[in-house]
Design a protein around this motif. Structure first.
Motif, PDB file in Angstrom:
ATOM      1  N   LEU A 132      -0.186  -8.775   5.464  1.00 50.51           N
ATOM      2  CA  LEU A 132      -1.049  -7.596   5.512  1.00 50.51           C
ATOM      3  C   LEU A 132      -0.266  -6.368   5.050  1.00 50.51           C
ATOM      4  N   ALA A 133      -0.996  -5.383   4.588  1.00 50.73           N
ATOM      5  CA  ALA A 133      -0.386  -4.191   3.985  1.00 50.73           C
ATOM      6  C   ALA A 133       0.351  -3.355   5.028  1.00 50.73           C
ATOM      7  N   TYR A 134       1.468  -2.789   4.602  1.00 48.55           N
ATOM      8  CA  TYR A 134       2.187  -1.849   5.454  1.00 48.55           C
ATOM      9  C   TYR A 134       2.659  -0.640   4.665  1.00 48.55           C
ATOM     10  N   ALA A 135       2.354   0.532   5.178  1.00 52.67           N
ATOM     11  CA  ALA A 135       3.013   1.769   4.765  1.00 52.67           C
ATOM     12  C   ALA A 135       2.883   2.712   5.953  1.00 52.67           C
ATOM     13  N   VAL A 174     -12.639 -12.506   7.050  1.00 54.67           N
ATOM     14  CA  VAL A 174     -12.341 -13.463   5.974  1.00 54.67           C
ATOM     15  C   VAL A 174     -11.647 -14.691   6.556  1.00 54.67           C
ATOM     16  N   GLY A 180     -10.418   4.340   2.952  1.00 52.74           N
ATOM     17  CA  GLY A 180     -10.892   2.965   3.028  1.00 52.74           C
ATOM     18  C   GLY A 180     -10.247   1.982   2.068  1.00 52.74           C
ATOM     19  N   GLN A 231      -5.133   6.637  -1.509  1.00 55.99           N
ATOM     20  CA  GLN A 231      -4.573   5.395  -0.985  1.00 55.99           C
ATOM     21  C   GLN A 231      -4.534   4.394  -2.137  1.00 55.99           C
ATOM     22  N   PHE A 239      -0.360   4.302   7.251  1.00 55.79           N
ATOM     23  CA  PHE A 239      -1.525   3.434   7.481  1.00 55.79           C
ATOM     24  C   PHE A 239      -1.331   2.395   8.569  1.00 55.79           C
ATOM     25  N   VAL A 247       0.860  -1.182   0.000  1.00 58.73           N
ATOM     26  CA  VAL A 247       0.000   0.000   0.000  1.00 58.73           C
ATOM     27  C   VAL A 247       0.893   1.227   0.000  1.00 58.73           C
ATOM     28  N   HIS A 280     -12.235  -0.877   8.636  1.00 55.82           N
ATOM     29  CA  HIS A 280     -11.977  -1.742   7.485  1.00 55.82           C
ATOM     30  C   HIS A 280     -11.012  -2.869   7.812  1.00 55.82           C
ATOM     31  N   ALA A 303      -6.664   1.464   1.918  1.00 58.84           N
ATOM     32  CA  ALA A 303      -5.438   0.918   2.528  1.00 58.84           C
ATOM     33  C   ALA A 303      -5.721  -0.320   3.369  1.00 58.84           C
ATOM     34  N   HIS A 304      -6.716  -0.252   4.241  1.00 57.08           N
ATOM     35  CA  HIS A 304      -6.951  -1.378   5.142  1.00 57.08           C
ATOM     36  C   HIS A 304      -7.889  -2.418   4.554  1.00 57.08           C
ATOM     37  N   ARG A 305      -8.735  -2.001   3.610  1.00 50.12           N
ATOM     38  CA  ARG A 305      -9.621  -2.966   2.950  1.00 50.12           C
ATOM     39  C   ARG A 305      -8.832  -4.036   2.208  1.00 50.12           C
ATOM     40  N   ILE A 306      -7.635  -3.704   1.725  1.00 50.62           N
ATOM     41  CA  ILE A 306      -6.872  -4.668   0.918  1.00 50.62           C
ATOM     42  C   ILE A 306      -6.520  -5.914   1.726  1.00 50.62           C
ATOM     43  N   ASN A 307      -6.534  -5.796   3.052  1.00 46.85           N
ATOM     44  CA  ASN A 307      -6.170  -6.948   3.873  1.00 46.85           C
ATOM     45  C   ASN A 307      -7.185  -8.089   3.793  1.00 46.85           C
ATOM     46  N   ALA A 308      -8.424  -7.767   3.449  1.00 45.47           N
ATOM     47  CA  ALA A 308      -9.442  -8.826   3.337  1.00 45.47           C
ATOM     48  C   ALA A 308      -9.109  -9.755   2.162  1.00 45.47           C
ATOM     49  N   ASN A 347     -12.259  -6.553   8.451  1.00 48.89           N
ATOM     50  CA  ASN A 347     -12.595  -7.484   7.371  1.00 48.89           C
ATOM     51  C   ASN A 347     -11.549  -8.572   7.184  1.00 48.89           C
ATOM     52  N   ALA A 348     -10.312  -8.303   7.591  1.00 49.60           N
ATOM     53  CA  ALA A 348      -9.259  -9.327   7.456  1.00 49.60           C
ATOM     54  C   ALA A 348      -9.555 -10.524   8.367  1.00 49.60           C
TER      55      ALA A 348
END
Lengths: 392, 392
Positions: free
Chosen positions: B364-367, B348, A338, A277, B370, A270, B341, A340-345, B344-345
Motif C-alpha cells: 500500500l502507498a506511503y508518504a 478489492v 482522493g 496528490q 497521507f 505516492v 477511499h 493518494a488512498h485510491r491507488i491502494n485499490a 476500496n483496498a
C-alpha cells in the motif's frame, strides 16, 4: 533519532556506533572493520543481516563540491540547509533532479519564498508517468512559481560573484545561493559485492522471498536489497519505506524460527506536490513491454466528487492492462483529493493478479462528497476493457 | 432531472410518463395498466426490465400523516423541506431514524442552525458498526449539538401548541416544527411478486448474475433487485447507486446480445457525518457468523499521517477475518481523512477472496502527508493475523 543506549537498555540490542565494517567473511562467519579509535574489530555471526540502506548519488562533476551544494542525505544535511535559510543569505535555489525528493524540497523552499529552479537532463519531467498526468504535475509546479528546466544537464557548478552558478553544456547558467542535489539514490552494496554475494538490479543485493542472499547465513533487508515484483515476477529495486520495514521484521521472524515469505512489491508510491496528490502502482506501459506483456493503456479524467456536490476537482487516472491475459498491470493517478488512498485499490488488485475486467466489477465506495457513482478507477477500467476488446 | 422529451429525441427511447403499470403478464409477455387519463393500456414485450427502485418506509403510526412530517423520497419532498426552512418557522427538527440519510439530514439542518434530535428504538446508533467506531460517530454528532436519542421509539406524533411532538411509549416527547422520517427503504417489488416472480431478501426481486428474474424474459435491476454477496455467496439486498447503475448497463448489454455476468457486491459503502468519513465493506462479525464463518475481529486506531507530518488525526479500523479459512471478511473505518477511499483496498481484497495474511502483505502507498509507513489497514491486518493464529 534514537541513541545506542536506548537500544541497549530497552531491547538488549548491542548497538556499536562508530564501528565501520570493512569486510564480510561470509564463509568464516565474521565481520571485520575499524572501531571508534581505529581499533580493529572482528565480530563472529551465526546469521548476518545486511541493512546498509542506500545513499544519494553525487555526480563527480566540476563544482559539485562547492560550499553552496548540499546533498540531502542525513539529518545533518537538513540542519545545514535550515541554518543557511535562517541566515537570510538564500534567495535563489537550484535543485538538480526532478524526482519526488526534488519536488518536496521545491515545495519546502517555496513555502519560505525562495526562488526555485528544478533542472534535469532528460526531456520528461517524470519519465515513468503518462504524459497527460505529468503535464498536470508540471503545471502545478509552475503555478507555484517553480521554474522547471527539463533538458538542462547541470554539467558543472561555478562560482560567480559570491554565488554559485549551475551550468549546462550550452552555456546557460542559473545563479543559486543554494544548490540541492537530488538525482536519485544507489544501494550501499559494496560490502556485499566484495563478499561475493549475488547482486540484483541497480547493484542492489539479490534476496529471495525469505530475504536470504546467495549465502545461506546472510540476509539483506531495506533499501540495499531487491525484491520480486508481483506483476512481472522479476527482480526489481524499488527502495521504499514500507518494504524496508516489512523486510526487517520478516528477517527477524525468520531468524527466530518463524517461516515468513514476502509476496513481493507492486511498486506502489505516492507523493505530494503542493496541492496535488501523485500516485502509482504496478508497471508503466513501457515497463510492461520490457517485462514481456502486450500492454494497452487509457487515460481518463473524472471528477473527485459527485456532480451534485460542490468543490469537486479532476482526478486523472492512467490504467495499463495486458492484451493477452487481460490482467491489470498498473495504475497512475493525479488529483487534488482522493488520489493518494485510491491507488491502494489497484495495488491490491495487482497482488491478486486480477484482470482489468474483474477489477472493473469491484464494488468501490460511493458517496457524493467522495466521488461519482462510478469511481474514476472504474471509469478508467471500463474504458480499458473496451479498448482491449476492440483492439485484440 | 431529465424530461421524457430528452430521452425520446436524444436516444430514441419512448418514455411514457403518467403510465402506471398495474400488472405484469409474464407468460403473455405484456404489461397492462392505466395511462394519464385513466385510459387502460397494454404494452407487449419480448424482454422486460423491472426497475421500480425502492421507497422509504413510512410507519403506519398515529400522527405520521401530520403536516409537519416529511419523508425524504422525491425531489418535491426536499423542496417542501426547503420552503419550510426558508419560511423561518422551523427552529427544532426531529429526525426519526439513524441511518446515513438521517445523519446527512442532521448535518444539513445543523448547517442552518436548526436544533436537531435523532431518535430510534434500538440501543445502538449504527447496529452494524463496531462499538468503538460507532462511539466516535456518536461523539461527532454530539459535538455538533445533534441530540442522539437511541432507545426512543417514536410510536406517535401529536400536535402540541402549534407544533408537532414526537412521543415514545414512556411519555417522553420531543417538540418539532419539522419531523423527518428516514427509517429505511423497501424494494418496490409488489408488481413482480404478483406476477409470480421469486423474491429475495427483504422482499427484493431475486435475480441471477445476469440480472434475470425467475422468468426467462424478465430482468430486474436497481434498488428493487437483490445481488449475490462476494464474501458469503448468499443473496443480499444492499440497495446502493453503483450496483443499481452497473446492473442497468448489464441488462442492456445482455438484451443486446453481449454476455455479461456481474460478480456481485461487497457491500461497500461510505458516508460523511460532519467532519467524519465512515466506511465499510464486506461482512460484520455478526453477519459472518450468520453466513457460516467463524469470525475473529480486531479494532485499532492509527494516525492518518506520518508522525513527523503535522495535522494527523486518528483513523479507526475494524477488520474481520475467518478463523477457519483465514479469509478477510470485512472492514470498517472511521476517520477525519483518508477513510473514504482507503476502504476500496479491502473491498478489492474481498472480491479476490484474499486471506487476511495475503492482504497484510499488500504494497500500500506511503508518504508522510497521507499515512504512516504501515497503513492503518496493514496495522489492523497484522494484528488480525496474529490474533487468528493465537486463537486457532
Amino acid at each position: 533519532v534514537r541513541t545506542a543506549q536506548v537500544f541497549r537498555e530497552k531491547s538488549g540490542i548491542n548497538v556499536l556506533t562508530g564501528h565501520r565494517v570493512e569486510r564480510i567473511d561470509a564463509n568464516g562467519g565474521a565481520v571485520t572493520g575499524l572501531g571508534p579509535e581505529a581499533n580493529a574489530f572482528a565480530i563472529p555471526f551465526d546469521r548476518l543481516l545486511i541493512a546498509t540502506g542506500a545513499a544519494p548519488i553525487v555526480p563527480t562533476r566540476s563544482g559539485y563540491d562547492r560550499p553552496e551544494v548540499v546533498v540531502v542525505k542525513t539529518l545533518e544535511d537538513t540542519h545545514t540547509i535550515k541554518t543557511r535559510l535562517h541566515s537570510g543569505a538564500v534567495t535563489k535555489a537550484v535543485i538538480i533532479g526532478m524526482g519526488y525528493i526534488a519536488m518536496e524540497m521545491a515545495e519546502a523552499l517555496r513555502a519560505r519564498q525562495i526562488d526555485v529552479a528544478l533542472v534535469k537532463p532528460r526531456a520528461e519531467l517524470l519519465p515513468w508517468m503518462d504524459a497527460e498526468l505529468a503535464a498536470t504535475v508540471r503545471r502545478e509546479l509552475e503555478s507555484h512559481q517553480v521554474q522547471v528546466h527539463t533538458g538542462f544537464d547541470a554539467v558543472r557548478i561555478e562560482g560567480q560573484g559570491g554565488r554559485a552558478a549551475v551550468c549546462d553544456p550550452g552555456g546557460t547558467s542559473l545563479p543559486a545561493d543554494l544548490v540541492i542535489v537530488a538525482v536519485g539514490i544507489a544501494p550501499n552494496s559494496a560490502l556485499a559485492a566484495e563478499a561475493g554475494l549475488t547482486l540484483g538490479p541497480a547493484g542492489s543485493i539479490a534476496v529471495d522471498p525469505r530475504l536470504r542472499t546467495s549465502h545461506p547465513a546472510i540476509y539483506a533487508a531495506g533499501d540495499c536489497a531487491d525484491a520480486f515484483h508481483v506483476v512481472s515476477g522479476q527482480r526489481v529495486w524499488i527502495p521504499l519505506a514500507l518494504r524496508a520495514n516489512r523486510a526487517g521484521w520478516a528477517v527477524a521472524d525468520h531468524i527466530c524460527g518463524k517461516p515468513v515469505a514476502l509476496q513481493g512489491v507492486a511498486g506502489t508510491a505516492v507523493f505530494k506536490v503542493f496541492d496535488l496528490q501523485v500516485a502509482r502502482t504496478g508497471l508503466t506501459a513501457a515497463e510492461a513491454t520490457r517485462a514481456g506483456f502486450t500492454p494497452a493503456a487509457v487515460t481518463i479524467s473524472a471528477p473527485s466528487r459527485a456532480h451534485s456536490y460542490p468543490g469537486g476537482t479532476p482526478i486523472q487516472v492512467h490504467l495499463v492492462g495486458d492484451r493477452r491475459s487481460g490482467r491489470l498491470l498498473g495504475a497512475q493517478m493525479v488529483g487534488r483529493e482522493g488520489a493518494a488512498h485510491r491507488i491502494n485499490a489497484p495495488a491490491v488488485a495487482l497482488h491478486a493478479a486480477m484482470t482489468v475486467e474483474q477489477f472493473s466489477q469491484t464494488d468501490l465506495a460511493y458517496a457524493p462528497p467522495f466521488g461519482p457513482t462510478w469511481d474514476p478507477l472504474l471509469v478508467a477500467a471500463n474504458q480499458l476493457v473496451k479498448k482491449m476488446k476492440e483492439e485484440s
